[in-house]
Design an enzyme around this catalytic site. Structure first.
Site, short mmCIF file in Angstrom:
data_model
loop_
_atom_site.label_atom_id
_atom_site.label_comp_id
_atom_site.label_asym_id
_atom_site.label_seq_id
_atom_site.Cartn_x
_atom_site.Cartn_y
_atom_site.Cartn_z
N CYS A 188 0.85 -1.19 0.00
CA CYS A 188 0.00 0.00 0.00
C CYS A 188 0.88 1.24 0.00
CB CYS A 188 -0.86 0.01 1.26
SG CYS A 188 -1.74 -1.53 1.53
N ARG A 229 1.13 2.23 -5.91
CA ARG A 229 1.38 1.22 -4.89
C ARG A 229 0.10 0.48 -4.49
NH1 ARG A 229 6.12 1.48 -2.37
NH2 ARG A 229 5.24 0.35 -0.61
N TRP A 274 -3.68 -1.67 -1.14
CA TRP A 274 -3.63 -2.85 -2.01
C TRP A 274 -3.92 -4.01 -1.08
CZ3 TRP A 274 -3.68 -3.10 -7.05
CH2 TRP A 274 -3.45 -4.33 -7.65
N ASN A 333 1.35 -0.19 5.94
CA ASN A 333 1.74 -0.90 4.72
C ASN A 333 2.59 -2.10 5.16
OD1 ASN A 333 2.63 -1.79 2.20
ND2 ASN A 333 4.46 -0.51 2.34
N GLY A 334 2.15 -3.30 4.80
CA GLY A 334 2.92 -4.49 5.18
C GLY A 334 1.99 -5.59 5.68
N GLU A 360 8.63 -19.40 -19.86
CA GLU A 360 8.39 -18.04 -19.36
C GLU A 360 9.43 -17.07 -19.93
OE1 GLU A 360 6.89 -14.67 -17.37
OE2 GLU A 360 6.04 -16.50 -18.24
N LYS A 369 8.53 -13.73 -22.29
CA LYS A 369 8.99 -12.35 -22.02
C LYS A 369 9.65 -11.76 -23.26
CE LYS A 369 7.02 -11.78 -19.30
NZ LYS A 369 6.10 -12.56 -18.52
N GLU A 373 6.98 -11.21 -26.15
CA GLU A 373 5.98 -10.14 -26.01
C GLU A 373 6.62 -8.75 -25.97
OE1 GLU A 373 5.22 -11.28 -21.32
OE2 GLU A 373 3.60 -10.28 -22.39
N HIS A 410 13.30 -33.84 -31.64
CA HIS A 410 12.20 -34.38 -32.45
C HIS A 410 11.57 -33.33 -33.35
CE1 HIS A 410 12.57 -37.91 -29.91
NE2 HIS A 410 12.60 -37.08 -28.89
N LYS A 469 -2.63 -5.34 -19.93
CA LYS A 469 -2.20 -5.93 -18.66
C LYS A 469 -3.20 -6.99 -18.21
CE LYS A 469 0.37 -6.61 -15.18
NZ LYS A 469 1.56 -7.39 -15.44
C1 AGP Z 1 2.45 -11.93 -19.27
O1 AGP Z 1 3.54 -11.11 -19.25
C2 AGP Z 1 1.26 -11.35 -19.94
N1 AGP Z 1 0.93 -10.10 -19.39
C3 AGP Z 1 0.07 -12.29 -20.04
O2 AGP Z 1 0.48 -13.48 -20.66
C4 AGP Z 1 -0.58 -12.65 -18.69
O3 AGP Z 1 0.24 -13.47 -17.94
C5 AGP Z 1 -1.91 -13.38 -18.96
O4 AGP Z 1 -2.75 -12.52 -19.69
C6 AGP Z 1 -2.58 -13.82 -17.67
O5 AGP Z 1 -2.90 -12.72 -16.89
P1 AGP Z 1 -3.43 -12.93 -15.39
O6 AGP Z 1 -2.34 -13.56 -14.60
O7 AGP Z 1 -3.78 -11.54 -14.92
O8 AGP Z 1 -4.65 -13.81 -15.48
#
Ligand code: AGP
Length: 607
Positions: free
Chosen positions: A2, A28, A75, A101-102, A479, A483, A486, A502, A602
């Site tokens: 927070c 935050r 938060w 906060n914490g 993962e 990164k 994207e 394969h 996001k």
């Molecule tokens: C990851 O960097 C992306 N922003 C995207 O793949 C994300 O992980 C996916 O849309 C899932 O989002 P969520 O964890 O909010 O459900």
């Protein structure tokens, strides 16, 4: 995570100053907000759930009168966003108000002790108990400052706390342990905040509070003292060089790099998840006949790594499934004996929520793991855990991945203890690893940052990259690939290393970049062979290896050195860090915005 703030003025009203400082701390947390000020011997509070501007429209928090006040933007970690759970919180008589906060780890036992003494708690937060603790101490006639100090000595966990008291209206008392807290030295005014941006427009003179220290602020004095002994501490202010914009990013050029560097703290927060919630989840999973781990994108990769841990630690099958495929692929198997552990940073991803609703309709029990308390996933879940990473501004998930996976491992350990499938030696080693995780991440960030920058500059002209790993590192490879893909818009590939023979291997030619995630775990001997296969086809091999590695390091063109001896289940949390940096640097090198990559959101709230 927070944002707290406070101001003690010689003259004028704190309302507009607290409102402005909370606006600057909104990154935050922004699910509820509130302010408290002392005027005419009484504490006035304005607080509600909602974003700052929404609450301002409803309650005009910027109109709060009084020269001394504290504020909070939330938060949620304990207790969903609501008017009752919004800060500030008060004691029984409204004579003490507190913002926090914490996480107070021992709040449950303190709550029982206070309720036994007749205190009535109005919220579901851990924070409120602190106001009642101070109230208890004030009965001893020891004064506001000492009452706070004695209360702070009883708290376990991480906290930045700020208090006002109607009996001593010209003071703010604040306390710090592990959560950030800075003080602003103004002219005929003193300020405090979770972060410098909050008071930067008013003063560039700041003072840091160290762990286990507290401070008493009045409009013309700031006293710092140790919580344990009460001994006064002399602290010199410093001048802040940053602009407000830079300060909001913590001095980093982008939110993503700031969030990558926040991981030592956010992983520690995630590992502090209350045992009661881990227990509830482990019990539900132990009763289940079928278990699915459900998510999208980065959250799915956390599930993939967790499936490895549930199998190897708790000896239980938990099937990781991409949410958009769940009902079509597994709908026929879901019933009342099914548990669906759903992971979503935002808690609002449409594909994930639709799959959850489909599972609920078939009688399944829903367990939720999210970073957003009060999100739709929390409302659809029978039991949910908030991972407490704080808002993630960068579209590319970084700190939320390592925090999600940290909580999932804790659930697996709770399940393994329930099923007695882990030896005490293995448990001890893993617990030791949990304690070292923040250091391992910090060490990797400081020792490999420049190395990764150099490797990116050397390979930024390459048109594609491949990430290979085995065992739990398959999730790390996927993962890492996500990164890079994207953020740099490069067609990157990822594979279980054994599977690369394969098909993928036909793509490999002179200089093709292959990144190996190669911790010294049970899969190590086999991945040595995979490295040799790629080298035989003249691939340019970049390997993430432990510092004392001599085999793969000698076979590789470049290496990224990782800490030695990380327990295998924990390696994704540390080995992903240089891959996050790799993707970040590649985006910056190519002139792309790493915070807001094209075509992405996001939270993907459409199907
Ligand atoms: C990851 O960097 C992306 N922003 C995207 O793949 C994300 O992980 C996916 O849309 C899932 O989002 P969520 O964890 O909010 O459900």
């Amino acid at each position: 995570m927070c944002g707290i703030s406070g101001a003690a003025l010689e003259a004028g009203d704190v309302g507009p100053i607290l409102y402005d400082s909370l606006k600057r701390l909104e990154y935050r947390g922004y699910d509820s907000v509130g302010e408290a000020a002392v005027i005419n011997g009484k504490i006035t509070i304005k607080k509600d759930a909602g974003k700052i501007d929404e609450v301002e429209r409803k309650l005009r928090i910027s109109d709060l009168r009084g020269t001394v006040g504290i504020g909070h933007t939330r938060w949620a970690t304990h207790g969903a966003p609501s008017q009752e759970n919004a800060h500030p919180h008060t004691d029984c008589n409204g004579r003490v108000a507190v913002v926090h906060n914490g996480i107070i780890e021992n709040f449950m036992e303190l709550k029982q002790e206070l309720e036994a003494k007749g205190h009535v708690l109005k919220s579901r937060t851990d924070t409120e108990i602190v106001a009642h603790l101070v109230e208890e101490n004030l009965k001893l006639k020891i004064g506001f400052v000492e009452a706070v100090r004695q209360a702070a000595k009883r708290l376990d966990g991480a906290y930045a706390l700020a208090f006002v008291c109607a009996d001593e209206p010209n003071k703010i008392v604040c306390v710090r342990k592990e959560s950030p807290l800075v003080i602003g030295v103004g002219t005929k005014a003193s300020y405090l905040a979770s972060d410098i941006p909050a008071f930067l427009p008013r003063t560039k003179s700041a003072m840091l509070l160290e762990d286990d220290e507290m401070a008493v602020l009045t409009c013309d004095q700031i006293r710092v003292m140790k919580v344990d002994s009460g001994e006064e501490v002399v602290r010199k202010p410093f001048t802040v060089e940053w602009s407000v914009e830079t300060a909001t990013k913590g001095g980093f050029p982008h939110f993503m790099l700031k969030e990558i560097n926040e991981q030592p703290l956010t992983v520690r927060n995630a590992l502090r998840t209350q045992p009661i919630y881990l227990e509830l989840m482990a019990s539900a999973m132990n009763r289940a006949k079928k278990i699915f781990l459900l998510a999208c994108g980065t959250s799915y990769h956390a599930c993939l790594a967790a499936a490895y841990v549930f199998a190897n630690l708790a000896k239980i099958e938990a099937t990781p499934v991409i949410a958009s495929e769940f009902i079509d692929s597994y709908g026929a198997l879901i019933d009342a004996d099914t548990v669906v552990l759903t992971v979503s940073q935002s808690g609002e991803t449409a594909d994930t929520l639709t799959a959850v609703r489909g599972a609920k309709d078939r009688g399944a029990t829903i367990l939720g793991l999210t970073n957003v308390m009060g999100s739709t996933l929390t409302r659809l879940s029978d039991v949910y855990i908030g991972q407490n990473s704080g808002p993630e501004m960068g579209v590319a998930a970084t700190k939320t991945f390592t925090a999600q996976y940290s909580v999932l491992i804790k659930i697996a350990v709770a399940l393994a203890q329930k099923r007695q499938t882990m030896s005490s030696k293995d448990l001890e080693r893993l617990e030791g690893g949990f304690d070292q995780l923040p250091e391992w991440i910090s060490a990797t960030l400081s020792s490999q940052n420049e190395n990764v920058r150099r490797i990116v500059e050397k390979n930024s002209d390459k048109g594609s990259f491949c990430f290979l790993g085995r065992g739990v590192s398959v999730a790390t490879a996927l993962e890492g690939r996500l990164k890079l893909l994207e953020l740099s818009y490069l067609p990157a590939i990822a594979y279980p290393a054994g599977e690369s023979k394969h098909g993928f291997i036909s793509v490999v030619e002179e200089g093709y970049p292959v990144l190996f995630i190669a911790p010294k775990d049970e899969a190590y001997p086999k991945i040595v062979g995979n490295v040799m296969e790629m080298k035989a086809r003249h691939a340019h091999v970049v390997s993430l290896v432990e510092g004392n590695d001599d085999q793969i390091a000698s076979l590789s063109d470049e290496t990224i050195q990782m800490p030695n001896g990380i327990p295998p289940p924990l390696t994704p949390i540390v080995f992903i860090v240089p891959l996050q940096l790799f993707a970040y640097r590649m985006a910056v090198t190519k002139g792309y915005d790493p915070d807001f990559p094209r075509n992405l959101a996001k939270s993907v709230t459409v199907h």
